[in-house]
Write a protein that holds these residues in place. Structure first.
Motif, short mmCIF file in Angstrom:
data_model
loop_
_atom_site.label_atom_id
_atom_site.label_comp_id
_atom_site.label_asym_id
_atom_site.label_seq_id
_atom_site.Cartn_x
_atom_site.Cartn_y
_atom_site.Cartn_z
N ASN A 152 1.19 -1.44 0.05
CA ASN A 152 0.09 -0.17 -0.03
C ASN A 152 1.01 1.49 0.26
N GLU B 68 0.77 6.71 -4.02
CA GLU B 68 -0.38 5.56 -5.40
C GLU B 68 -1.37 5.40 -5.15
N ILE B 69 -1.98 5.32 -3.86
CA ILE B 69 -3.40 5.36 -3.45
C ILE B 69 -4.36 6.67 -2.52
N ALA C 147 -5.22 -0.94 -5.08
CA ALA C 147 -4.60 -1.37 -4.57
C ALA C 147 -5.29 -2.18 -3.62
N THR D 47 -5.03 -5.38 0.17
CA THR D 47 -4.38 -4.51 1.32
C THR D 47 -5.11 -6.39 1.97
N ALA E 254 6.45 -4.87 -4.10
CA ALA E 254 5.73 -3.38 -3.76
C ALA E 254 6.75 -3.05 -3.64
#
Ligand SMILES: NC(=O)C1=CN([C@@H]2O[C@H](COP(=O)(O)OP(=O)(O)OC[C@H]3O[C@@H](n4cnc5c(N)ncnc54)[C@H](O)[C@@H]3O)[C@@H](O)[C@H]2O)C=CC1
Ligand SMILES: O=C(CO)COP(=O)(O)O
Length: 310
Positions: free
Chosen positions: A115, A119-120, A126, A128, A224
């Motif tokens: 995460n 980007e979020i 995404a 999680t 990531a």
């Protein structure tokens, strides 16, 4: 998708991750209150009547903030969520262990995964993981945060989920070194794969399940952060390989690189318990200026040859 009731969420820590999680919850129509030590609102006012109290505080502040929350009136139903990825130096406790000890009668849920907050914040998709010993609490948090751009899975191994996100930060530093030295794709693949083996080894010792490390919060987060310049931990390694000092890098880093402290805690634990952690050891020695990036690489490559599964 299932509909969840509007929920009041107090988010503690208004850094990069706290702000991104606040936006995700607000976009789902929840009432979000954000607290930071620099802000004007009191902690008491922010957590009052909150159904969820989510901490995105850096590791170094978790115990202090948890003990401050202890003196605030809370609903007995309040669920705590922790999104911090670190270990406490003095005790080696995880954030969940600190929150659970402070609030033994409340459920604690870990939220962790690949995460990268930048980007979020751009609304990129995404996924999680939320994990808790109390499944209904994890399910509630799953419903609160799930959206078409944020896919949330539950998991029954909170320790494994928490350790995945924490241990991978050390490997992200190593991956940054690997890229900074331009060692190539083969080297990176070897490093990340052996890094995962090392994470499983210490994770199993601490009580986490092996399979959890092969999920989003382990392998997923490893992929990531070991491959993105957005990762602060990766940046620490990359810039060290380019000749910068740790002090200089940390002074200019946007936010927290938890891997620097986590590496020290892990090294201490590995030495005390005689756990073999060669990558962590070289990252530790590099951060201590005991070896150069090139010497750390040589040390790893010139170890005794051995079978893969040992
Ligand atoms: N930024 C990201 O992409 C992600 C970060 N995380 C984890 O979330 C945690 C926070 O990360 P960021 O928000 O990126 O860091 P940050 O440095 O942007 O923010 C840290 C927050 O913690 C607060 N804080 C630090 N020490 C404190 C203390 N002693 N008392 C009270 N508050 C204190 C700061 O005021 C700030 O609000 C870290 O453990 C990180 O590993 C997890 C997933 C993604
Ligand atoms: O944990 C993260 C993404 O999952 C953020 O990584 P950094 O803390 O290295 O920026």
């Amino acid at each position: 998708m299932k509909v969840v009731q509007e929920t009041t969420i107090a988010i503690l820590g208004a850094g990069a991750w706290g702000a991104a999680l606040a936006n995700l919850a607000a976009a789902n129509g929840h009432r979000v209150r954000l607290w930071s030590r620099q802000g004007t609102e009191t902690l008491q006012a922010v957590v009052q009547d909150a159904q969820i109290v989510l901490s995105a505080i850096s590791m170094k502040g978790v115990r202090t903030v948890a003990s401050q929350v202890q003196s605030c009136p809370l609903s007995p139903e309040t669920i705590f969520v922790t999104a911090t990825k670190g270990l406490e130096p003095q005790t080696t406790a995880t954030p969940t262990q600190i929150w659970q000890a402070a609030f033994p009668n409340h459920p604690v849920v870990v939220l962790s995964g690949p995460n990268l907050s930048a980007e979020i914040q751009k609304s990129l998709p995404a996924a999680t993981v939320v994990a808790s010993n109390i499944y209904t609490a994890a399910q509630k948090v799953q419903l609160v945060f799930s959206s078409p751009r944020f896919r949330v899975y539950t998991n029954p191994d909170p320790l494994g989920v928490e350790l995945g996100g924490t241990l991978k930060n050390v490997m992200a530093i190593a991956a940054g070194v690997c890229d900074g030295l331009q060692l190539g794709t083969n080297a990176k693949a070897a490093l990340v794969t052996r890094g995962l083996t090392e994470m499983v080894r210490i994770g199993n010792f601490l009580g986490a399940k092996t399979e959890t490390f092969y999920g989003l919060s382990g392998l997923g987060d490893l992929l990531a952060t070991c491959n993105s310049p957005l990762s602060r931990n990766y940046q620490v390694g990359y810039q060290m390989a380019c000749g910068k000092t740790l002090t200089n890098i940390l002074a200019n880093l946007p936010g927290t690189a938890e891997g620097v402290n986590t590496c020290q805690v892990l090294m201490q634990l590995a030495q005390q318990q005689n756990i073999y952690m060669p990558i962590t050891e070289q990252v530790y020695r590099l951060l201590q200026s005991e070896v150069t990036p090139q010497q750390a690489l040589d040390e790893l490559m010139l170890r005794n040859i051995k079978p893969e599964y040992h």
